[in-house]
Design an enzyme around this catalytic site. Structure first.
Site, PDB file in Angstrom:
ATOM      1  N   ASP A  92       0.661  -1.249   0.261  1.00 32.38           N
ATOM      2  CA  ASP A  92      -0.447  -0.226   0.177  1.00 32.38           C
ATOM      3  C   ASP A  92       0.854   1.318   0.012  1.00 32.38           C
ATOM      4  O   ASP A  92       2.350   1.006   0.670  1.00 32.38           O
ATOM      5  CB  ASP A  92      -0.989  -0.080   0.811  1.00 32.38           C
ATOM      6  N   TYR A 144     -13.619  13.861  -5.352  1.00 32.77           N
ATOM      7  CA  TYR A 144     -12.548  12.839  -6.598  1.00 32.77           C
ATOM      8  C   TYR A 144     -11.746  13.746  -7.395  1.00 32.77           C
ATOM      9  O   TYR A 144     -10.694  13.615  -6.947  1.00 32.77           O
ATOM     10  CB  TYR A 144     -13.285  11.908  -7.067  1.00 32.77           C
ATOM     11  N   HIS A 178     -18.790   2.345 -14.150  1.00 38.14           N
ATOM     12  CA  HIS A 178     -18.744   2.601 -15.321  1.00 38.14           C
ATOM     13  C   HIS A 178     -19.360   2.917 -16.065  1.00 38.14           C
ATOM     14  O   HIS A 178     -19.620   1.649 -16.689  1.00 38.14           O
ATOM     15  CB  HIS A 178     -17.587   3.042 -15.750  1.00 38.14           C
ATOM     16  N   ILE A 198     -30.001   5.747 -17.142  1.00 39.71           N
ATOM     17  CA  ILE A 198     -29.178   6.723 -17.449  1.00 39.71           C
ATOM     18  C   ILE A 198     -29.505   7.742 -16.354  1.00 39.71           C
ATOM     19  O   ILE A 198     -30.825   7.864 -16.284  1.00 39.71           O
ATOM     20  CB  ILE A 198     -30.233   7.684 -18.899  1.00 39.71           C
ATOM     21  N   ARG A 218     -19.445  12.515 -22.489  1.00 35.68           N
ATOM     22  CA  ARG A 218     -18.080  12.585 -21.869  1.00 35.68           C
ATOM     23  C   ARG A 218     -17.069  12.083 -22.982  1.00 35.68           C
ATOM     24  O   ARG A 218     -17.893  11.516 -24.310  1.00 35.68           O
ATOM     25  CB  ARG A 218     -17.987  11.308 -20.570  1.00 35.68           C
TER      26      ARG A 218
HETATM   27  N1  UDP Z   1     -23.469   6.360 -16.291  1.00 35.82           N
HETATM   28  C1  UDP Z   1     -25.274   6.848 -16.404  1.00 35.82           C
HETATM   29  N2  UDP Z   1     -25.537   5.490 -16.281  1.00 35.82           N
HETATM   30  C2  UDP Z   1     -24.673   4.736 -15.492  1.00 35.82           C
HETATM   31  C3  UDP Z   1     -23.097   4.795 -15.414  1.00 35.82           C
HETATM   32  C4  UDP Z   1     -22.824   6.011 -15.440  1.00 35.82           C
HETATM   33  O1  UDP Z   1     -25.623   7.601 -17.055  1.00 35.82           O
HETATM   34  O2  UDP Z   1     -25.135   3.527 -15.184  1.00 35.82           O
HETATM   35  C5  UDP Z   1     -23.823   8.190 -16.584  1.00 35.82           C
HETATM   36  C6  UDP Z   1     -22.217   9.272 -15.697  1.00 35.82           C
HETATM   37  O3  UDP Z   1     -23.466   9.865 -14.611  1.00 35.82           O
HETATM   38  C7  UDP Z   1     -22.031   9.836 -16.748  1.00 35.82           C
HETATM   39  C8  UDP Z   1     -21.534   9.291 -17.574  1.00 35.82           C
HETATM   40  O4  UDP Z   1     -22.090   7.935 -17.462  1.00 35.82           O
HETATM   41  O5  UDP Z   1     -22.709  11.498 -16.905  1.00 35.82           O
HETATM   42  C9  UDP Z   1     -19.648   9.447 -17.219  1.00 35.82           C
HETATM   43  O6  UDP Z   1     -20.319   7.962 -15.950  1.00 35.82           O
HETATM   44  P1  UDP Z   1     -18.711   7.406 -15.880  1.00 35.82           P
HETATM   45  O7  UDP Z   1     -19.309   6.927 -14.032  1.00 35.82           O
HETATM   46  O8  UDP Z   1     -18.461   6.319 -16.951  1.00 35.82           O
HETATM   47  O9  UDP Z   1     -17.599   7.812 -16.060  1.00 35.82           O
HETATM   48  P2  UDP Z   1     -17.049   9.726 -15.467  1.00 35.82           P
HETATM   49  O10 UDP Z   1     -17.096  11.099 -16.193  1.00 35.82           O
HETATM   50  O11 UDP Z   1     -17.746   9.602 -13.459  1.00 35.82           O
HETATM   51  O12 UDP Z   1     -15.749   9.519 -14.859  1.00 35.82           O
END
Ligand code: UDP
Length: 325
Positions: A51, A141, A189, A207, A221
């Protein structure tokens, strides 16, 4: 050339380790296997379970291995989780990095590549986002990563550390070999979750938010293939090893896709239909995060090879169907 890689058993880490190993670097992976996978590290790469907050042990490892440079991936990464347990994120991402930096200082290692994130920009004013955009994270984060960037900047300006901070947009896809890919437990993700739904492992995909100020109301994204991201690390490493100054680079393609577009593309590539549910917004999500990657292209001569959503989804689907871990 000896390179220590923290978090090298994780998703982006393992793809970078594979590339460095293929290029002939002598790589040492340091990972606590909290989220990483032992199987993600090639058999001919040295692995030590440790760690980064275990400063004493880390120092012993550094004294023995004597790395020329460090690539520092080890961190917690889930935005949603960080809003629920911010302290855990600070302890791992900030304290852990301070521990690593103190070991580096004590063992005279002065080059580091840091895994930063687009989340440091919060809700950016300029899109595509240039590196000069103000740092205003809207979730813990992003705050932890911004904090470490400040530390690195001070150590570089007032000490002899040289660093490259790579601000990742959304890493996605898998190595075409099928040997490694994305594997988080639990998975949060978007792309892997949509693929698991296509596979029938989940009943539906949610969504999170359909009322964002975007053309279809869902978040946008910039999805970057993990191998193109790995290559950015290789180039950043070569840059630091040839005396490059401390720098910050965005890592993305400069092109964004909405959550709905991702779901549609998965349906097209997999040829499978599945249920989609519209839910409330997830806490801490900016509406649009798209990189301006011109600095990375110009300074490090980075040329993406997998710059197509179809390729990202195809490689991720191939991994999802034949996962090794
Ligand atoms: N997202 C979603 N449904 C899910 C997971 C993610 O609509 O089950 C959306 C999330 O709110 C974000 C985008 O997908 O707008 C990408 O999210 P992710 O967690 O993959 O990556 P982040 O941008 O948070 O690093």
């Amino acid at each position: 050339m000896r390179i220590a890689v923290t978090g090298g058993a994780g998703y982006i880490g393992s793809h970078t380790v594979k590339l460095l190993n293929e290029k002939g670097f002598n790589v040492l992976v340091i990972d606590n296997l909290f989220n990483g996978h032992r199987k993600a590290v090639p058999d001919d790469v040295t692995f030590i379970k440790c760690d980064i907050n275990d400063t004493e042990n880390l120092k012993k490892i550094f004294n023995e291995f004597k790395p020329e440079a460090v690539i520092h991936f080890a961190a917690f990464i889930e935005v949603g989780e960080s809003t629920k347990n911010p302290l855990t994120f600070y302890l791992n991402n900030v304290s852990g990095t301070l521990s690593l930096l103190s070991v580096m200082e004590q063992t005279a290692v002065n080059k580091i590549i840091f895994s930063s994130t687009a989340a440091v920009y919060g809700n950016p004013k300029t899109v595509p986002i240039p590196e000069i955009e103000p740092i205003k994270p809207i979730n813990p984060y992003g705050q932890t990563k911004a904090t470490v960037e400040n530390v690195l900047n001070d150590l570089s300006q007032f000490g002899n550390l040289r660093y490259v901070s790579l601000r990742y947009f959304n890493a996605a896809g898998a190595d075409p070999s099928g040997l490694i890919g994305e594997s988080h437990h639990p998975e949060t993700h978007l792309i892997p979750l949509v693929l698991k739904t296509a596979k029938g492992e989940r009943e539906n995909i949610s969504i999170f938010g359909t009322d964002y100020p975007t053309p279809d109301g869902t978040c946008i994204r910039d999805y970057i293939h993990v191998n193109d991201l790995a290559r950015a690390h290789l180039l950043a490493l070569e840059y630091l090893l040839s005396d490059g100054e401390s720098e910050v680079f965005n890592c993305g393609y400069g092109k964004g896709y909405s959550v709905r577009e991702i779901i549609e593309t998965v349906k097209k590539i997999t040829g499978r239909n599945f249920k989609v549910i519209e839910e409330e917004r997830r806490q801490g999500d900016p509406a649009v995060l798209v990189a301006d990657p011109s600095k990375l292209k110009k300074t490090l001569n980075w040329n993406p090879e997998f710059d197509e959503l179809d390729i990202i989804i195809k490689t991720a689907w191939n991994w999802e169907l034949n996962r090794r871990f």
